[in-house]
Design a protein around this motif. Structure first.
Motif, PDB file in Angstrom:
ATOM      1  N   VAL A   1      58.194  41.791  14.194  1.00 33.40           N
ATOM      2  CA  VAL A   1      57.330  42.766  13.536  1.00 33.40           C
ATOM      3  C   VAL A   1      55.879  42.300  13.566  1.00 33.40           C
ATOM      4  CG1 VAL A   1      56.783  43.843  11.312  1.00 33.40           C
ATOM      5  CG2 VAL A   1      59.175  43.658  12.075  1.00 33.40           C
ATOM      6  N   LYS A   2      55.677  41.025  13.325  1.00 36.26           N
ATOM      7  CA  LYS A   2      54.323  40.460  13.361  1.00 36.26           C
ATOM      8  C   LYS A   2      54.422  38.970  13.662  1.00 36.26           C
ATOM      9  CE  LYS A   2      54.051  39.593   8.357  1.00 36.26           C
ATOM     10  NZ  LYS A   2      55.356  40.164   7.964  1.00 36.26           N
ATOM     11  N   GLU A   3      53.317  38.432  14.199  1.00 38.06           N
ATOM     12  CA  GLU A   3      53.270  37.012  14.510  1.00 38.06           C
ATOM     13  C   GLU A   3      51.885  36.459  14.201  1.00 38.06           C
ATOM     14  OE1 GLU A   3      56.042  35.928  18.088  1.00 38.06           O
ATOM     15  OE2 GLU A   3      54.839  37.659  18.690  1.00 38.06           O
ATOM     16  N   LEU A   4      51.851  35.261  13.625  1.00 37.42           N
ATOM     17  CA  LEU A   4      50.580  34.609  13.312  1.00 37.42           C
ATOM     18  C   LEU A   4      49.827  34.304  14.596  1.00 37.42           C
ATOM     19  CD1 LEU A   4      48.851  33.232  11.013  1.00 37.42           C
ATOM     20  CD2 LEU A   4      49.982  31.100  11.701  1.00 37.42           C
ATOM     21  N   LYS A   5      48.557  34.697  14.651  1.00 33.54           N
ATOM     22  CA  LYS A   5      47.757  34.462  15.859  1.00 33.54           C
ATOM     23  C   LYS A   5      46.363  33.897  15.565  1.00 33.54           C
ATOM     24  CE  LYS A   5      50.940  35.766  18.680  1.00 33.54           C
ATOM     25  NZ  LYS A   5      51.585  34.772  19.584  1.00 33.54           N
ATOM     26  N   ALA A   6      45.996  33.790  14.296  1.00 29.00           N
ATOM     27  CA  ALA A   6      44.726  33.154  13.944  1.00 29.00           C
ATOM     28  C   ALA A   6      44.736  32.884  12.450  1.00 29.00           C
ATOM     29  CB  ALA A   6      43.530  34.032  14.321  1.00 29.00           C
ATOM     30  N   PHE A   7      43.986  31.859  12.031  1.00 28.64           N
ATOM     31  CA  PHE A   7      43.831  31.587  10.605  1.00 28.64           C
ATOM     32  C   PHE A   7      42.573  30.753  10.413  1.00 28.64           C
ATOM     33  CE2 PHE A   7      46.440  28.117  12.235  1.00 28.64           C
ATOM     34  CZ  PHE A   7      45.827  26.980  11.715  1.00 28.64           C
ATOM     35  N   MET A   8      42.080  30.751   9.191  1.00 32.19           N
ATOM     36  CA  MET A   8      40.923  29.923   8.852  1.00 32.19           C
ATOM     37  C   MET A   8      40.946  29.609   7.369  1.00 32.19           C
ATOM     38  SD  MET A   8      36.818  30.506   9.428  1.00 32.19           S
ATOM     39  CE  MET A   8      37.021  30.456  11.217  1.00 32.19           C
ATOM     40  N   LYS A   9      40.667  28.356   7.045  1.00 34.49           N
ATOM     41  CA  LYS A   9      40.560  27.938   5.647  1.00 34.49           C
ATOM     42  C   LYS A   9      39.098  27.941   5.249  1.00 34.49           C
ATOM     43  CE  LYS A   9      42.898  24.723   2.583  1.00 34.49           C
ATOM     44  NZ  LYS A   9      43.852  23.591   2.545  1.00 34.49           N
ATOM     45  N   VAL A  10      38.797  28.569   4.111  1.00 29.08           N
ATOM     46  CA  VAL A  10      37.408  28.703   3.686  1.00 29.08           C
ATOM     47  C   VAL A  10      37.299  28.297   2.221  1.00 29.08           C
ATOM     48  CG1 VAL A  10      37.780  31.165   3.183  1.00 29.08           C
ATOM     49  CG2 VAL A  10      35.458  30.290   3.438  1.00 29.08           C
TER      50      VAL A  10
ATOM     51  N   ARG B   1      31.983  35.346   1.317  1.00 26.55           N
ATOM     52  CA  ARG B   1      31.582  34.991   2.662  1.00 26.55           C
ATOM     53  C   ARG B   1      32.376  35.821   3.660  1.00 26.55           C
ATOM     54  NH1 ARG B   1      32.452  28.859   3.847  1.00 26.55           N
ATOM     55  NH2 ARG B   1      31.192  28.808   1.926  1.00 26.55           N
ATOM     56  N   ASP B   2      31.722  36.183   4.754  1.00 36.52           N
ATOM     57  CA  ASP B   2      32.431  36.822   5.855  1.00 36.52           C
ATOM     58  C   ASP B   2      33.099  35.746   6.712  1.00 36.52           C
ATOM     59  OD1 ASP B   2      31.865  39.404   5.175  1.00 36.52           O
ATOM     60  OD2 ASP B   2      30.268  39.693   6.649  1.00 36.52           O
ATOM     61  N   VAL B   3      34.349  35.985   7.045  1.00 38.03           N
ATOM     62  CA  VAL B   3      35.117  35.074   7.893  1.00 38.03           C
ATOM     63  C   VAL B   3      35.478  35.809   9.169  1.00 38.03           C
ATOM     64  CG1 VAL B   3      37.291  33.805   8.132  1.00 38.03           C
ATOM     65  CG2 VAL B   3      36.042  33.764   5.962  1.00 38.03           C
ATOM     66  N   THR B   4      35.255  35.181  10.307  1.00 37.95           N
ATOM     67  CA  THR B   4      35.587  35.805  11.592  1.00 37.95           C
ATOM     68  C   THR B   4      36.754  35.092  12.247  1.00 37.95           C
ATOM     69  OG1 THR B   4      33.972  34.431  12.768  1.00 37.95           O
ATOM     70  CG2 THR B   4      33.213  36.563  11.963  1.00 37.95           C
ATOM     71  N   LEU B   5      37.631  35.866  12.803  1.00 40.58           N
ATOM     72  CA  LEU B   5      38.802  35.367  13.519  1.00 40.58           C
ATOM     73  C   LEU B   5      38.849  36.057  14.874  1.00 40.58           C
ATOM     74  CD1 LEU B   5      41.349  35.619  10.577  1.00 40.58           C
ATOM     75  CD2 LEU B   5      40.326  33.514  11.443  1.00 40.58           C
ATOM     76  N   THR B   6      39.021  35.277  15.934  1.00 38.01           N
ATOM     77  CA  THR B   6      38.973  35.812  17.295  1.00 38.01           C
ATOM     78  C   THR B   6      40.295  35.605  18.004  1.00 38.01           C
ATOM     79  OG1 THR B   6      36.598  35.376  17.437  1.00 38.01           O
ATOM     80  CG2 THR B   6      37.765  35.689  19.512  1.00 38.01           C
ATOM     81  N   ILE B   7      40.730  36.618  18.720  1.00 41.64           N
ATOM     82  CA  ILE B   7      41.943  36.511  19.531  1.00 41.64           C
ATOM     83  C   ILE B   7      41.611  36.867  20.981  1.00 41.64           C
ATOM     84  CG2 ILE B   7      43.466  37.086  17.602  1.00 41.64           C
ATOM     85  CD1 ILE B   7      43.777  39.893  18.938  1.00 41.64           C
ATOM     86  N   ASP B   8      42.470  36.416  21.875  1.00 39.78           N
ATOM     87  CA  ASP B   8      42.364  36.809  23.279  1.00 39.78           C
ATOM     88  C   ASP B   8      43.710  37.346  23.733  1.00 39.78           C
ATOM     89  OD1 ASP B   8      43.970  34.585  23.585  1.00 39.78           O
ATOM     90  OD2 ASP B   8      42.395  33.327  24.463  1.00 39.78           O
ATOM     91  N   ASN B   9      43.875  37.470  25.017  1.00 40.83           N
ATOM     92  CA  ASN B   9      45.093  38.083  25.548  1.00 40.83           C
ATOM     93  C   ASN B   9      46.355  37.306  25.178  1.00 40.83           C
ATOM     94  OD1 ASN B   9      46.265  40.161  27.540  1.00 40.83           O
ATOM     95  ND2 ASN B   9      47.054  38.214  28.327  1.00 40.83           N
ATOM     96  N   ALA B  10      46.224  35.995  25.000  1.00 37.21           N
ATOM     97  CA  ALA B  10      47.399  35.192  24.655  1.00 37.21           C
ATOM     98  C   ALA B  10      48.032  35.664  23.351  1.00 37.21           C
ATOM     99  CB  ALA B  10      47.021  33.720  24.561  1.00 37.21           C
ATOM    100  N   ALA B  11      47.216  36.176  22.436  1.00 33.71           N
ATOM    101  CA  ALA B  11      47.734  36.643  21.152  1.00 33.71           C
ATOM    102  C   ALA B  11      48.559  37.914  21.286  1.00 33.71           C
ATOM    103  CB  ALA B  11      46.575  36.877  20.184  1.00 33.71           C
ATOM    104  N   LEU B  12      48.436  38.596  22.415  1.00 33.35           N
ATOM    105  CA  LEU B  12      49.132  39.866  22.632  1.00 33.35           C
ATOM    106  C   LEU B  12      50.308  39.723  23.598  1.00 33.35           C
ATOM    107  CD1 LEU B  12      45.973  42.132  23.110  1.00 33.35           C
ATOM    108  CD2 LEU B  12      47.018  41.335  20.974  1.00 33.35           C
ATOM    109  N   SER B  13      50.474  38.548  24.155  1.00 32.74           N
ATOM    110  CA  SER B  13      51.425  38.363  25.253  1.00 32.74           C
ATOM    111  C   SER B  13      52.804  37.956  24.767  1.00 32.74           C
ATOM    112  CB  SER B  13      50.894  37.303  26.223  1.00 32.74           C
ATOM    113  OG  SER B  13      49.651  37.684  26.755  1.00 32.74           O
TER     114      SER B  13
END
Length: 745
Positions: A676-685, A693-705
């Motif tokens: 249903v879902k899979e962890l693909k990014a995280f950040m501790k703030v 604060r705004d937190v940015t998380l970036t994914i690429d194609n690997a996160a969708l594969s």
């Protein structure tokens, strides 16, 4: 005359440098030096460097100036030295160490910076002790809470484990000490670990059980990989053609050494052909003690050399192994830039405390029982054997000899006694009174004459009069608990602890249960206890870490690296009846089919719609956070592009604290079944009270594969996806959709 002698010496020195062999010339590329050294080695010297010469060392090439190579167990500290040919301690007085928190705790920090600090600090200790390779870290997947060695690993999620193992490896190897990531692969059982043949789908293998190893190799550039004891496709993993030759060395282009687990090699021909580079701990038949000093009887020793001389093998496979070993030498023992290292420094104790503080997980805090109110509390009752028992001794190969270890009881006393708080300890239960392992003893006398009923009655009597009751229980590092060699026999707490906790909960509403373990445990009393803390095995600084969190000096920020099920039936491996496998008719091999496939941990929770006691990624704080305003930089993505998600995080409470923002991806229209879902990014703030604060998380194609097992490749498909953001896997409340316009095939 003195001047003439000096001039002559200088001339000879310069002349020697000008004629220096390539393999000793640090200005030359490493690969050129490797090839030059290889050409100079005799067959005897080549064979000598690919197998052990003692319990933990292999030979160098003394004629050419290569020193012996020394390994040592990790992954939580540098194991004390043993005798040359025995497992018993060497009796040295300079081989104590700092014990760092177990890797489950490290994973629970969800902070790669802590992993880097961990690896770097451990590397400095290893350097001082003269170790060239630390046998760790471990990244096998948490498949069942009965796994005896789960405390040495980094949880159930391959992405989280991958993000944490890379900086650990980099920090360790920055000191010129090799990491040896283990146990490759599918090492999820300790009971009958030499006989378990894992039957698993290609998709589950590549998507769940291999990614952390892959990250260690490709991103971490790890110098060593340790093969596992178990089998895959009927081949032992220390010489497994698919895992080692095809995946590790061909597909991932691994240029380091494959090290056998101790006694994990079983056959000369398979060891030669199927990717093993260095053989350790075999004795004469791979499993038993055999004869003393049997190193020439190893499968990659005299038997291999004899076969080469008889023409059954060429030196092609041997030269590949030796190249890898020589490359390892140049990275470690021949690295002139290696620092000296430090042992038991205050910086290392500080690192252990910092990691432990960040990894402790506040599971429950009803009515704000925690932190302990140090202004009003005057009498605190501490209950439980784990309040005093040393946990650094035992557990198997990760057992340590520490310079010091502060117990939870002493940690609370050190923190609260100066404030006028009276702290009394009651044992409550008797667990493991043994305090020794391989010649290292804790020096504790844990004998007890009272009956179980008396122990409970004494604790309850004092609990009624206390302002707070802090129970330290859980598991320990004895057999069938959290320990190498055996799995747990049951999910419940041992030693009658449930009965004791129930009685304490009735006696005092301010009961705080601190579970010390590397595994989830059954908690049938959870609804009747107001505060529950997961305390892990925290190493040398255990007492300080737990006191810091319980008294509020540190605001807890750990998150669970695995799902905490209510019952074993909620765990897919047990739900489907696949654990612990089925013996073959000859009773030599046990086949264990991973029928759950991809659906391990929270993936199984989503698939089977179970309700865990505590979800993957769960962890509370003494402050509160608001996560809002999820945005994405664009609504479409190409296979060679990236997407950036931004979310606002605000500390809405009255304490400084840290939150972990977790991003999960859901594939809404896949041609193959997907979680249903899979962890693909995280950040501790970390945020101060009132700060946002705004937190940015970036994914690429690997996160969708996903891994297309029909073609043996990773692929992504065009279509709709959804990003889910939150602070735990069961409540990623913010959602945004986006589209992949062209997949990667």
């Amino acid at each position: 005359m003195k001047f003439l002698l000096l001039a002559t010496t200088l001339t000879l020195t310069l002349g020697a440098q000008a004629q220096r062999p390539v393999y000793l010339d640090e200005t030359k590329p490493v690969e050129q030096r490797v090839e030059d050294a290889l050409k100079r080695m005799t067959l005897d010297e080549k064979i000598a460097v690919i197998h052990a010469q003692s319990k933990f060392s292999s030979a160098g090439v003394k004629r050419l100036g290569f020193t012996d190579f020394w390994t040592d167990d990790g992954p939580h500290g540098v194991r004390p030295d043993v005798l040359w040919d025995e497992w018993e301690q060497a009796g040295q007085t300079n081989d104590s160490c700092v014990a760092f928190p177990a890797l489950t705790c490290l994973a629970a920090t969800w902070n790669p910076t802590m992993a880097r600090l961990y690896g770097h600090s451990l590397g400095e200790e290893a350097l001082y002790r003269g170790k060239d390779m630390i046998l760790g870290p471990g990244v096998n997947i948490y498949r069942t809470p009965l796994g005896g060695r789960n405390f040495e690993y980094m949880g159930e999620d391959p992405y989280l484990a991958g993000r944490m193992v890379v900086p650990y490896v980099q920090g360790l190897q920055a000191n010129g000490v090799a990491a040896c990531v283990k146990h490759y692969a599918l090492n999820n059982d300790e009971e009958y670990r030499h006989q378990v043949n894992v039957v698993v789908s290609d998709r589950a293998l590549h998507e769940i059980y291999l990614p952390a190893f892959k990250a260690a190799v490709i991103e971490g550039k790890v110098w060593g990989i340790m093969g596992a004891y178990n089998l895959y496709k009927d081949q032992h993993n220390c010489h497994n053609a698919i895992l080692l030759n095809q995946i590790l060395k061909r597909d991932w282009a691994f240029d380091g050494v494959v090290v056998s687990d101790w006694g994990g090699c079983h056959d000369t021909d398979q060891a030669v052909r199927n990717g093993l580079d260095m053989e350790f701990g075999t004795w004469t038949d791979g499993l038993t003690m055999g004869k003393t000093n049997a190193y020439s009887s190893y499968y990659l020793a005299d038997a291999y050399k004899r076969a080469i001389r008889e023409g059954r093998y060429t030196e092609r496979e041997l030269d590949d192994k030796v190249r890898r070993v020589l490359r390892l030498f140049y990275r470690t023992t021949m690295n002139r830039q290696r620092p000296i290292g430090f042992l038991c420094s205050e910086a290392h104790y500080d690192a252990a405390r910092k990691i432990g503080n960040e990894g402790i997980v506040l599971l429950k805090n009803r009515q704000n029982v925690l932190p302990i109110d140090t202004l009003t509390a005057r009498n605190i009752l501490v209950v439980g054997e784990n309040a005093v028992k040393m946990m650094t001794v035992g557990g198997g190969s990760s057992s340590l000899k520490v310079q010091r270890e502060l117990s939870p009881l002493d940690g609370l006393r050190a923190t609260l006694a100066p404030r006028g708080v009276n702290i009394v300890w009651e044992r409550g239960y008797v667990g493991d009174t043994n305090g020794s392992f391989n010649g290292v003893t804790s020096g504790q006398d844990l004998s007890e004459s009272r009956t179980p009923d008396r122990l409970v009655a004494d604790a309850v009597s004092k609990a009624r009069k206390a302002d707070y009751v802090v129970f330290f229980g859980g598991l320990n590092k004895s057999d069938y608990q959290d320990c190498e060699g055996h799995d747990r026999k049951e999910y419940g707490l041992p030693y009658g602890q449930d009965r004791l906790i129930e009685a304490l909960a009735k006696a005092n509403r301010n009961l705080i249960v601190v579970n010390i373990s590397g595994n989830a445990v059954a908690m049938p009393w959870a609804d009747r206890v107001n505060a529950i803390v997961q305390g892990w095995y925290l190493g040398s600084e255990t007492g300080h870490c737990l006191a810091d969190v319980l008294t509020g000096r540190v605001n807890p920020s750990g998150k669970l690296p695995f799902t905490w099920p209510r019952t074993l039936d909620d765990v897919p491996a047990h739900r489907l009846g696949t654990y612990p496998g089925t013996w073959r008719p000859d009773h030599k091999i046990i086949d264990e089919e991973y029928k759950e496939g991809l659906y391990v941990g929270y993936r199984g929770v989503d698939r089977y719609k179970t309700r865990p006691l505590f979800a993957f990624g769960h962890g509370l704080s003494y402050t509160s956070f608001r996560i809002s305003n999820l945005r994405v930089d664009k609504t479409t993505m190409t296979h060679d592009g990236k997407l950036t998600f931004t979310v606002n995080v605000a500390n809405t409470g009255k304490r400084e604290g840290a939150e972990v923002i977790q991003l999960y991806i859901s594939d809404l229209q896949s041609s193959l079944p997907r979680p249903v879902k899979e962890l693909k990014a995280f950040m501790k703030v970390s945020l101060r009270p009132g700060e946002s604060r705004d937190v940015t998380l970036t994914i690429d194609n690997a996160a969708l594969s996903f891994y297309d097992d029909s073609r043996g490749v990773w692929t992504s498909e065009p279509g709709d996806f959804e990003a889910l953001v939150g602070n735990t896997s069961d409540k990623p409340n913010l959602k945004v959709r986006f589209k992949l316009t062209d997949g990667l095939h």
